[in-house]
Design a protein around this motif. Structure first.
Motif, short mmCIF file in Angstrom:
data_model
loop_
_atom_site.label_atom_id
_atom_site.label_comp_id
_atom_site.label_asym_id
_atom_site.label_seq_id
_atom_site.Cartn_x
_atom_site.Cartn_y
_atom_site.Cartn_z
N GLU A 38 0.83 -1.21 0.00
CA GLU A 38 0.00 0.00 0.00
C GLU A 38 0.86 1.25 0.00
N GLU A 39 1.96 1.24 0.76
CA GLU A 39 2.83 2.41 0.79
C GLU A 39 3.44 2.65 -0.59
N GLY A 40 3.85 1.56 -1.26
CA GLY A 40 4.44 1.72 -2.58
C GLY A 40 3.42 2.26 -3.58
N ALA A 41 2.17 1.77 -3.51
CA ALA A 41 1.13 2.26 -4.42
C ALA A 41 0.84 3.73 -4.15
N SER A 42 0.82 4.11 -2.86
CA SER A 42 0.57 5.51 -2.53
C SER A 42 1.69 6.40 -3.04
N ASP A 43 2.93 5.92 -2.91
CA ASP A 43 4.07 6.71 -3.40
C ASP A 43 4.02 6.86 -4.90
N ASP A 44 3.64 5.80 -5.61
CA ASP A 44 3.53 5.89 -7.07
C ASP A 44 2.44 6.87 -7.48
N GLU A 45 1.30 6.82 -6.77
CA GLU A 45 0.20 7.74 -7.07
C GLU A 45 0.63 9.18 -6.83
N GLU A 46 1.34 9.40 -5.74
CA GLU A 46 1.82 10.75 -5.43
C GLU A 46 2.79 11.22 -6.50
N HIS A 47 3.68 10.35 -6.92
CA HIS A 47 4.67 10.71 -7.94
C HIS A 47 3.99 11.08 -9.26
N VAL A 48 2.97 10.30 -9.65
CA VAL A 48 2.27 10.58 -10.91
C VAL A 48 1.55 11.93 -10.84
N MET A 49 0.89 12.20 -9.72
CA MET A 49 0.17 13.47 -9.59
C MET A 49 1.13 14.65 -9.59
N LEU A 50 2.26 14.51 -8.92
CA LEU A 50 3.26 15.59 -8.92
C LEU A 50 3.82 15.80 -10.32
N ARG A 51 4.08 14.73 -11.01
CA ARG A 51 4.63 14.85 -12.37
C ARG A 51 3.64 15.52 -13.31
N ASN A 52 2.38 15.08 -13.26
CA ASN A 52 1.36 15.69 -14.13
C ASN A 52 1.15 17.15 -13.80
N GLY A 53 1.13 17.48 -12.51
CA GLY A 53 0.97 18.87 -12.12
C GLY A 53 2.12 19.73 -12.58
N THR A 54 3.34 19.20 -12.50
CA THR A 54 4.51 19.95 -12.93
C THR A 54 4.48 20.20 -14.43
N ILE A 55 4.08 19.18 -15.19
CA ILE A 55 4.00 19.36 -16.65
C ILE A 55 2.98 20.44 -17.00
N GLY A 56 1.82 20.40 -16.36
CA GLY A 56 0.79 21.40 -16.64
C GLY A 56 1.24 22.80 -16.28
N SER A 57 1.86 22.97 -15.12
CA SER A 57 2.29 24.31 -14.72
C SER A 57 3.40 24.84 -15.62
N VAL A 58 4.30 23.98 -16.06
CA VAL A 58 5.36 24.42 -16.96
C VAL A 58 4.78 24.85 -18.31
N LEU A 59 3.80 24.13 -18.80
CA LEU A 59 3.17 24.51 -20.07
C LEU A 59 2.52 25.88 -19.97
N ILE A 60 1.82 26.14 -18.88
CA ILE A 60 1.18 27.45 -18.70
C ILE A 60 2.23 28.55 -18.64
N ALA A 61 3.31 28.31 -17.89
CA ALA A 61 4.37 29.31 -17.79
C ALA A 61 5.00 29.58 -19.15
N THR A 62 5.18 28.54 -19.94
CA THR A 62 5.77 28.71 -21.27
C THR A 62 4.88 29.55 -22.18
N VAL A 63 3.58 29.24 -22.18
CA VAL A 63 2.65 30.00 -23.01
C VAL A 63 2.56 31.46 -22.55
N ALA A 64 2.51 31.67 -21.25
CA ALA A 64 2.42 33.04 -20.73
C ALA A 64 3.69 33.83 -21.04
N PHE A 65 4.84 33.16 -20.97
CA PHE A 65 6.10 33.83 -21.29
C PHE A 65 6.13 34.22 -22.77
N ALA A 66 5.70 33.32 -23.64
CA ALA A 66 5.70 33.62 -25.08
C ALA A 66 4.73 34.74 -25.41
N ALA A 67 3.63 34.83 -24.67
CA ALA A 67 2.64 35.87 -24.96
C ALA A 67 3.19 37.26 -24.72
#
Length: 679
Positions: free
Chosen positions: A460-489
């Protein structure tokens, strides 16, 4: 004609095939053409007018017309009588029966007899002919076997007629062979149950019709898994249930019959939400008995009503059993526990608003859990809010394990849940904190002794860690994309820049427009919020940081990401406004309206305070201190800031205010474009 039914013809490879021309004639139902075809196949005319056939070189005067050819079968084992019965050729069926009586009991590959085929086709004339042939025989075991013959589905002719809605055949069979109504399939399904299951009131009436002499119908009520026809009728309509109840003397006795899971027809009517059927069942003298029959899990009808979410049915049942609070299931849970466990917020609200049910609010099950314990355990914020708005609900009760509602909330929070601020368990935990039952996001919440009592599960701990890692990775990708678009604008502004040979060279051409200024502000806000969200997500995923810091980073990132997305949507709308210009005002209005839709409907935190009633709950229980999350004097400004950032006002009011400001800016841009085109 033979005095008894000839031996049944079974399908087998040793039988001769039916000729192609004979199959065609049987299919179209041409009697005269059939006689012509048969006349050229070795027939001789006798003095008495009958036709004799030579079979295997001998003449069989008693065999009837064309027996030698008619005994053939098709590739699927269908005899001539099967083909005729399947197409409803009554005259031709009589001719074949007269010519080859053994075919009446013949079976094809699917074990269907001609009577079964006639029932499927809905041919009353063919079925009457076959029944007459069976009745004209000597009777006994052969006739009963042919009449009660079942195919590979275990169905008799009556089953097939009911299943396919062949009312004429059902009427005939109930008049000529009512005993078929008592025959069930291999899995115990009677024709009456099949009629109720297929929701055919007409079939039910035909099967329950008494005989001409007033004798009650001999129909069986048996069904799957120990259910009766009344169980099936209770899931459909009051009229069908009434038909079965009128079936004397059997019908009324079915009300208290339970299936293999212990459920009565009343349980079924409740679970399918049929109030009229429930009222019908409760009108009879056995109503009290029905309300006190529990299923195999100990659930009474009141539990079923709570699970189904029907407050009106629940009220009807409570009228019949005033000691409803005594009715608990195998886990000691009353119907409020069941309503909470199945997330039936309407039922919970109905109970909380009715003083009659006050004794249920703090009742405990065999584990010591109150309804509030279950709501917190399963993470149902709306139900938690509803229960807490009732001041009779006590929040300090501990269960058998000594766990309070706040302890259960702490246990439900996993590292991955801190990454998503709309997680229901996260909302429930914070709601309890706003009421002063705990401290929101403390450094040692995950290190609470309660979490150390049980041995950790590595899987269960390993599954929770994997879920946390996936959510952090997806959130980071989304925030970087927004920052890139805003910077280009910032360097590709709409409208372009002033040429080098003009005054104010290099500046934006539309810099003085209101929409342009709003575009710039939105882009800057989107860029800054996304950069902060990215930074906090990176820090929150670093194992080197203390757990308390990582929790704070994740929570803050989950706050800034929605703000960045909202600002990016606003920047898109303002930029599109500048590109479209004054000649496309209709499109400009469309862009603003379309952009406002995701701001309102794609970010649930805007509606959470209204949907869940959290503000009313917090205000009623804790007043203004609960809204700002300050229940006692903070020790420092840093602690004050932490408490406020975890408060209800900061978490939900900030996003709502931003949406209001963006909507106001959209309206101002449209108004200025109409009244002051150059502004």
């Amino acid at each position: 004609m033979s005095g008894a039914l000839a031996a049944p013809v079974e399908f087998g490879p040793e039988h001769m095939p039916l000729g192609t021309e004979l199959v065609r004639v049987l299919t179209i139902g041409d009697v005269s053409r059939l006689k012509e075809v048969l006349s050229g196949e070795g027939r001789t005319q006798r003095a008495d007018g009958h036709v004799a056939i030579k079979v295997n070189g001998t003449s069989s005067p008693g065999a009837g017309t064309g027996t030698g050819s008619l005994l053939g079968v098709t590739i699927n084992g269908n005899t001539a009588l099967h083909l005729v019965a399947s197409r409803g050729h009554a005259e031709l069926a009589a001719f074949v029966c007269e010519s080859a009586p053994s075919l009446v009991a013949a079976r094809n590959r699917g074990l269907d007899t001609p009577l079964l085929c006639a029932a499927k086709a809905g041919s009353r004339g063919v079925a009457a002919c076959l029944l007459s042939r069976m009745r004209s025989a000597a009777g006994g075991a052969d006739e009963a076997a042919a009449l009660r013959a079942r195919n590979r589905l275990g169905a008799t002719a009556l089953h097939e007629a009911v299943r396919l809605g062949r009312a004429g055949v059902v009427d005939l069979l109930m008049a000529e062979a009512p005993e078929l109504a008592s025959v069930a399939t291999d899995d115990g399904v009677s024709p009456l149950y099949l009629a109720a299951e297929t929701r055919s009131e007409q079939m039910v009436r035909l099967l329950l019709r008494p005989a001409a002499d007033g004798t009650p119908s001999p129909a069986s009520f048996a069904g799957r898994h120990g259910r009766t026809a009344l169980h099936a009728a209770a899931t459909f309509s009051k009229d069908m249930a009434q038909e079965i109840l009128n079936w004397e003397p059997v019908g009324p006795t079915l009300l208290t019959r339970a299936d293999s899971s212990g459920r009565t027809p009343l349980h079924f009517a409740i679970l399918h939400g049929h109030l009229d059927v429930v009222e019908l069942f409760l009108e009879v003298h056995t109503s009290i008995d029905q309300t006190r029959i529990s299923d195999s899990h100990g659930s009474f009808p009141v539990h079923a009503a709570a699970i189904a979410g029907s407050t009106r049915i629940l009220d009807e049942l409570v009228k019949k059993c005033p000691d409803y609070y005594e009715l608990v299931d195998d886990q000691g849970r009353n119907f409020l526990h069941c309503a909470v466990e199945h997330n039936q917020d309407r039922v919970v609200q109905h109970i909380c608003q009715n003083d009659t049910f006050a004794m249920l609010l703090n009742a405990t099950d065999y584990e010591g859990n109150t309804p509030l314990h279950l709501a917190v355990k399963y993470g149902f914020p709306r139900i938690v809010s509803t229960l807490l708005r009732n001041m009779s609900v006590e929040i300090g009760i501990a269960n058998k394990d000594g766990l309070s509602v706040q302890d259960l909330a702490n246990r439900a929070i996993t590292p991955a849940r801190w990454c998503y601020f709309l997680d229901t368990h996260f909302i429930v935990s914070n709601c309890l904190c706003w009421l002063g039952l705990g401290t929101c996001i403390t450094p040692d919440r995950r290190l609470h002794p309660l979490h150390q009592q049980a041995d950790p599960n590595p899987t269960e701990e390993g599954a929770s860690d994997d879920e946390e890692h996936v959510m952090l990775r997806n959130g980071t990708i989304g925030s970087v994309l927004i920052a890139t678009v805003a910077f280009a604008a910032a360097f590709t502004v709409p409208g372009g820049f002033v040429a080098d040979d003009r005054p104010s060279a290099g500046t934006a051409i539309l810099a003085r427009r209101f929409a342009f200024r709003a575009f710039v502000v939105s882009s800057i806000m989107a860029f800054l919020c996304s950069i902060m969200a990215t930074s906090f997500l990176i820090y929150g995923g670093a194992r080197e940081n203390p757990l308390s810091h990582r929790i704070w980073y994740k929570v803050l990132a989950s706050r800034f990401m929605p703000l960045a997305v909202r600002c990016m949507i606003a920047a898109f709308a303002f930029g599109f406004h500048l590109v479209l210009g004054d000649a496309n005002r209709g499109l400009i209005v469309f862009v603003y309206v379309a952009s406002l839709a995701p701001l309102l409907f794609c970010f649930p935190d805007v509606w959470i305070p209204l949907q869940l009633g959290l503000a009313r709950t917090v205000w009623r229980r804790a007043g203004w201190r609960g809204l700002v999350n300050i229940h006692r004097r903070p020790s420092s400004l840093i602690q004050l800031a932490q408490l406020f950032m975890a408060s209800f006002l900061f978490q939900y009011l900030g996003g709502t205010l931003l949406v209001v400001l963006i909507a106001a800016a959209f309206a101002a841009a449209i108004a200025l474009d109409i009244s002051l085109p150059n502004y």
